[in-house]
Scaffold this motif. Structure first.
Motif, PDB file in Angstrom:
ATOM      1  N   ILE A   1      44.614  38.231  20.909  1.00  0.00           N
ATOM      2  CA  ILE A   1      44.601  39.535  21.584  1.00  0.00           C
ATOM      3  C   ILE A   1      43.220  40.172  21.447  1.00  0.00           C
ATOM      4  O   ILE A   1      42.622  40.636  22.413  1.00  0.00           O
ATOM      5  CB  ILE A   1      45.687  40.459  20.992  1.00  0.00           C
TER       6      ILE A   1
ATOM      7  N   ILE B   1      41.124  40.331  24.818  1.00  0.00           N
ATOM      8  CA  ILE B   1      40.875  41.651  25.403  1.00  0.00           C
ATOM      9  C   ILE B   1      39.384  41.969  25.279  1.00  0.00           C
ATOM     10  O   ILE B   1      38.795  42.624  26.144  1.00  0.00           O
ATOM     11  CB  ILE B   1      41.735  42.729  24.709  1.00  0.00           C
TER      12      ILE B   1
ATOM     13  N   PHE C   1      40.105  49.014  24.733  1.00  0.00           N
ATOM     14  CA  PHE C   1      39.970  47.948  23.738  1.00  0.00           C
ATOM     15  C   PHE C   1      40.492  48.407  22.375  1.00  0.00           C
ATOM     16  O   PHE C   1      41.438  47.845  21.823  1.00  0.00           O
ATOM     17  CB  PHE C   1      38.487  47.580  23.652  1.00  0.00           C
TER      18      PHE C   1
ATOM     19  N   ALA D   1      44.756  48.503  22.763  1.00  0.00           N
ATOM     20  CA  ALA D   1      45.141  47.098  22.623  1.00  0.00           C
ATOM     21  C   ALA D   1      44.958  46.572  21.206  1.00  0.00           C
ATOM     22  O   ALA D   1      45.740  45.751  20.750  1.00  0.00           O
ATOM     23  CB  ALA D   1      44.348  46.240  23.601  1.00  0.00           C
ATOM     24  N   THR D   2      43.929  47.004  20.488  1.00  0.00           N
ATOM     25  CA  THR D   2      43.664  46.330  19.211  1.00  0.00           C
ATOM     26  C   THR D   2      43.669  47.229  17.984  1.00  0.00           C
ATOM     27  O   THR D   2      44.552  47.124  17.154  1.00  0.00           O
ATOM     28  CB  THR D   2      42.315  45.583  19.273  1.00  0.00           C
TER      29      THR D   2
ATOM     30  N   ALA E   1      49.813  45.010  24.860  1.00  0.00           N
ATOM     31  CA  ALA E   1      48.368  44.778  24.954  1.00  0.00           C
ATOM     32  C   ALA E   1      47.976  44.480  26.385  1.00  0.00           C
ATOM     33  O   ALA E   1      46.947  44.956  26.867  1.00  0.00           O
ATOM     34  CB  ALA E   1      47.958  43.641  24.029  1.00  0.00           C
ATOM     35  N   THR E   2      48.821  43.732  27.109  1.00  0.00           N
ATOM     36  CA  THR E   2      48.437  43.394  28.487  1.00  0.00           C
ATOM     37  C   THR E   2      48.581  44.604  29.406  1.00  0.00           C
ATOM     38  O   THR E   2      47.622  44.985  30.076  1.00  0.00           O
ATOM     39  CB  THR E   2      49.285  42.235  29.038  1.00  0.00           C
TER      40      THR E   2
ATOM     41  N   ALA F   1      46.222  47.806  28.373  1.00  0.00           N
ATOM     42  CA  ALA F   1      44.804  47.582  28.655  1.00  0.00           C
ATOM     43  C   ALA F   1      44.569  47.643  30.149  1.00  0.00           C
ATOM     44  O   ALA F   1      43.602  48.244  30.624  1.00  0.00           O
ATOM     45  CB  ALA F   1      44.363  46.235  28.090  1.00  0.00           C
ATOM     46  N   CYS F   2      45.490  47.060  30.922  1.00  0.00           N
ATOM     47  CA  CYS F   2      45.387  47.077  32.372  1.00  0.00           C
ATOM     48  C   CYS F   2      45.383  48.509  32.902  1.00  0.00           C
ATOM     49  O   CYS F   2      44.543  48.880  33.724  1.00  0.00           O
ATOM     50  CB  CYS F   2      46.560  46.284  32.951  1.00  0.00           C
TER      51      CYS F   2
ATOM     52  N   LEU G   1      44.711  40.628  33.972  1.00  0.00           N
ATOM     53  CA  LEU G   1      45.791  41.170  33.144  1.00  0.00           C
ATOM     54  C   LEU G   1      47.090  41.253  33.935  1.00  0.00           C
ATOM     55  O   LEU G   1      48.175  40.956  33.410  1.00  0.00           O
ATOM     56  CB  LEU G   1      45.388  42.551  32.604  1.00  0.00           C
TER      57      LEU G   1
END
Lengths: 789, 142
Positions: A88, A92, A250, A254-255, A344-345, A348-349, A474
């Motif tokens: 991930i 990402i 980011f 997502a992270t 996360a997908t 982030a998208c 994504l």
């Protein structure tokens, strides 16, 4: 290359290549973003190399000794969980850094931006692969620091600074709680190695029965909650949206914010299966999920909505990881892990879409938007798929993991029994309703409806492929994971879940399960969600009214009050401690010295003036003493600079002479040389400083200064004559060592020289450093002259 | 064996240095620092631990240099927690203390660096503000 080497390189490569980034920038100019994405891609490939073994159910751990005496080793643990996070983070990372090429203006400070992104990526990778708690803590705080730098990227915007400070205060302080928790855990178990505790049944039993169990869990949980913006700590995440949008996508969706979730997953085998785990993790999770989902309604900033939605989605994950009973330690683990990947997908998208929309319309205010579907058709499709996945519409991946969430909630409620069998699923559905409503709001508010007549630029269009391609990729993942769930489930989820549950896991995720309780809950969610959406504006208005009426019912209110108060107290304190005139400081210091010397002397010495005073001194020495006093007095009373400086240098040469009588030939030599040099520098300097200022000392000041001087003088005298009297029994002098070892160890006859260049060589190195620094300082001071003339 | 008159001299130097450091004129303060650093150096040298009288230079060439100072036992191992000599009773050293001299030698050189730096600083302050009076400087800086 074995997996351990691959992972080690994957972690440290971003640091090294970020270090040389400014040099590369000289060559690539504004194409530097592609270099950064290439670095991320390299890390991704290195992690991929370790993946096959992990997918086959193996775990790898290797250590390099670091501080073996403290049980702290440099140690990487490679299992399903860490590899999934590694994918991930680096994946990402590639997407975000490529996207930034289109998003960041060429005028920005690009090297700093990409350097910090790479530093962050390295820290995050280091964190997820750490097996040692102390190592984990170090990387953990590194992610907080890089996050701080990136939120404050636009340094001269006050809100950026506010957001950055807030995030650092909350996440870094939370990290300290976590460290305290690790230390207690170490005290109980005797190791810092997480896999050791995880895989050892007897250690876990010892821990569960220990009286410090609860406090350990609370401390570590505070760290996780502050990082993942859970409970009262959520307040930093909305302000972190001041960062450039790729950074928000980011780090803050997502992270980095998942680091807390990662920690919860990592310690799940150690702490789960207890009541405390369920009450704390799921309790805080459910609370945050509902609160943040509800609060998203009144946000008008697109990124604000996304921030609250992130908090709420992270709370889903917390809730699911928290579902546990004594017999079934990990009811929601599979669902949580799958949702983590899916979030996360799609999130982030959505952030990438928010960046595109803000980039093209020059605003992030959703109330000023509408009807953009015609002008930005591709963006519209991307955003719809992302938002619908978040809302849980089939056949997208968000639907699958939400179904699993409902399923786990039903099971947890069922196992608890009583009113909980209704309550927990009901709360889960309520969270889903909020999610559904704000997801629809994103699509409707930006792209549907009528285009407002003013406030938007005339020509709006889809951006270039540089910004679209990452988002399209994504979207591809969102659909792929939804339609063919066996790909992520087999490659990521099963190894991760086996790692957490410590047993082989086989999952069957399908789009259609038949009419089951989760399916009915989904239908209810959609129905109530649509109903809620019709009241969206009214709910937001009510929230605004409530907030205006009760400003003190808010965590931010207390945060701001505390920080303001702290600023106030510290500035008062420093104003008092540092009033300005240098004389005050000197006087305070001298008084402190006097007190520090007199109190022990008075308390310990039998008499202040010892009886065995020694006046048996050769006459020539006495003459030198007299001249020294005269020279010093001359330096003090001569009114012109030149005679005073000459008196001072006379004193210096006399000191040199005295060193000869004190059996210190090296000192005498040095003193004479140095004094010559010092006199020359002195004369050169005062030749350029005309003596315009003559101080007329008022008699009151004179009396006071003489009093201070006499006090200092007396204290020094009493201290000196008592120094050899053994007030405190002396230890043996370390000089014996130097005297005896000088010849055999260093082969030198002159003991002083041997001490300087051999035994205490580092002192001399430091001394040389001081001299050269002073030289640089002088050079720069002289050079800084006349710039404004 | 202490030297009372030397102690007295050092104490007086300290007093004079203190008086100078409390002045308003920067150049006078620097002169005061010079006096103080001389006083400190002498203080350290005069408080050496031994009552020997010879300069710390080993004159004989014999073997292990133990003829002048013998019979210390060293247990310099960290694991024992001892890193110091253990002496027999009545142990005498002929030298004056070499350690304080080594320390002061470093200090002399560093005080030269400091003096040079603050002198140039004073000179630049005078150039920028046209005065060496601390009080006036504070007023000018606001």
């Amino acid at each position: 290359m074995d997996s351990f080497t691959a992972i080690t390189i994957a972690v440290f490569l971003p640091f090294v290549l970020a270090g040389i980034l400014p040099a590369v920038e000289k060559v690539l100019k504004d194409k530097i973003g592609w270099y950064a994405s290439a670095v991320a891609l390299l890390s991704l490939l290195l992690i991929a190399q370790a993946a096959p073994e992990v997918i086959h159910g193996e775990t790898i751990q290797k250590s390099i000794q670091w501080l073996p005496s403290l049980g702290i080793n440099f140690s990487f643990y490679i299992d399903g969980l860490s590899v999934m996070f590694g994918f991930i983070v680096s994946g990402i990372g590639v997407i975000i850094m490529s996207y930034s090429n289109g998003y960041m203006s060429k005028k920005e400070d690009l090297p700093r931006y990409y350097q910090q992104l790479l530093f962050f990526m390295g820290s995050m990778l280091g964190m997820v692969f750490s097996a040692n708690m102390i190592q984990l803590f170090i990387f953990w705080e590194l992610t907080s620091i890089t996050s701080f730098m990136l939120i404050g990227y636009w340094r001269n915007r006050p809100m950026s600074v506010y957001g950055a400070t807030k995030s650092l205060l909350i996440t870094a302080a939370g990290g300290l709680f976590m460290l305290a928790g690790f230390l207690v855990l170490n005290a109980i178990t005797g190791t810092f190695d997480i896999p050791t505790i995880m895989n050892n049944e007897s250690i876990r039993e010892l821990l569960h029965g220990h009286e410090l169990f609860l406090i350990t869990l609370i401390l570590i949980f505070i760290g996780a909650a502050s990082k993942s913006a859970q409970g009262p700590f959520y307040i930093w995440l909305p302000n972190a949206m001041e960062a450039p949008t790729p950074v928000s996508a980011f780090l803050h969706s997502a992270t980095m914010v998942k680091a807390g979730i990662y920690l919860i997953a990592r310690i799940h085998p150690i702490f789960s299966g207890t009541d405390a785990w369920f009450i704390m993790v799921s309790g805080v999770g459910i609370f945050t999920m509902l609160l943040a989902g509800f609060l998203a309604f009144r946000q008008t900033d697109i990124k604000g909505i996304l921030a609250y939605s992130t908090i709420s989605q992270l709370a889903y994950l917390m809730t699911m990881y928290g579902y546990t009973t004594h017999h079934e330690p990990g009811i929601g683990v599979a669902a949580a892990t799958f949702h983590l990947l899916n979030h996360a997908t799609f999130k982030a998208c959505l952030f990438l879409v928010a960046g595109i929309v803000a980039h093209e319309t020059a605003t992030r205010d959703i109330t000023k938007m509408g009807g953009l579907r015609k002008e930005m058709p591709i963006t519209f499709i991307i955003a719809s798929i992302g938002a619908l996945s978040m809302a849980g519409i089939p056949p997208l991946n968000g639907f699958l993991s939400k179904e699993m969430f409902y399923e786990a909630s039903v099971e947890m409620g069922h196992l608890l029994g009583g009113p909980y069998s209704i309550l927990i699923p009901a709360l889960a559905v309520l969270g889903g309703v909020f999610t559904f409503a704000y997801s629809i709001k994103l699509i409707d508010g930006i792209f549907l409806g009528k285009r407002p007549s003013k406030g938007l630029p005339d020509h709006i269009h889809d951006p270039s492929m540089v910004m679209l391609a990452p988002a399209i990729f994504l979207v591809f993942l969102i659909i792929l994971f939804g339609v063919v769930p066996s790909i992520p489930v087999h490659n990521f989820i099963e190894p991760t879940v086996s790692g957490i549950l410590l047993e082989e896991a086989h999952l069957h995720v399908k789009l259609w399960h038949g009419i089951t309780p989760p399916f009915i809950m989904t239908i209810v969610t959609f129905a109530v969600g649509i109903l809620t959406y019709t009241k969206y504006g009214k709910i937001a208005e009510w929230q605004n009214r409530f907030n205006a009426r009760f400003p003190w019912i808010s965590v931010n209110y207390y945060y701001d009050a505390t920080v303001e108060n702290a600023k106030d107290v510290t500035s008062k304190f420093s104003n008092r401690m540092q009033p300005g005139p240098i004389k005050t400081y000197i006087t305070a210091l001298l008084l402190l010295v006097i007190i520090l010397f007199t109190v022990p002397a008075v308390l310990l010495a039998p008499t202040l003036i010892p009886s065995d005073l020694n006046f048996d001194i050769p006459a020539y020495e006495v003459i030198i003493y007299l001249f020294m006093i005269i020279a010093a007095l001359g330096a003090a009373v001569l009114r012109k600079y030149l005679p005073a400086v000459i008196a001072l240098s006379g004193l210096g040469y006399l000191v040199g002479l005295l060193f000869i009588y004190l059996q210190a030939p090296d000192l005498a030599l040095t003193q004479v040389l140095v004094e010559t040099l010092a006199t020359i520098i002195f004369l050169l300097a005062i030749a350029r400083i005309p003596q315009k200022f003559r101080e007329h000392i008022p008699s009151k000041t004179l009396a006071r200064d003489i009093l201070i001087s006499v006090a200092v003088s007396s204290v020094i005298f009493i201290m000196l004559i008592n120094a050899t009297q053994g007030i405190i029994p002396p230890f043996e002098s370390v000089s014996h060592y130097f005297i005896e070892k000088s010849l055999p160890l260093a082969g030198g006859h002159n003991i002083v020289n041997v001490i300087l260049v051999d035994f205490r060589g580092y002192d001399t190195l430091g001394e040389i450093a001081v001299i050269s620094l002073a030289g640089f300082g002088v050079y720069n001071l002289v050079n800084s002259r006349g710039e404004d003339e | 064996m202490n030297n009372t008159l030397l102690s007295l001299t050092i104490a007086i130097l300290f007093g004079i240095g203190t008086f100078l450091v409390l002045r308003r004129d920067i150049v006078r303060m620097i002169i005061g620092l010079g006096v103080l650093s001389h006083a400190v150096n002498l203080l350290i040298v005069s408080t050496g631990a031994f009552s020997g009288t010879k300069a710390p230079i080993i004159t004989d060439n014999g073997g292990h240099g133990l003829s002048e100072a013998s019979s210390s036992v060293f247990a310099d191992s960290l694991s024992d927690g001892i890193f110091a000599p253990v002496l027999e009773a009545g142990h005498q050293v002929d030298f004056v203390d070499p350690l304080v001299q080594a320390l002061v030698l470093t200090a002399i050189v560093i005080s030269l660096a400091m003096t040079a730096f603050i002198l140039i600083l004073a000179y630049r302050i005078y150039e920028e503000y046209g005065t060496t009076d601390i009080k006036e400087l504070r007023r000018l800086r606001g």
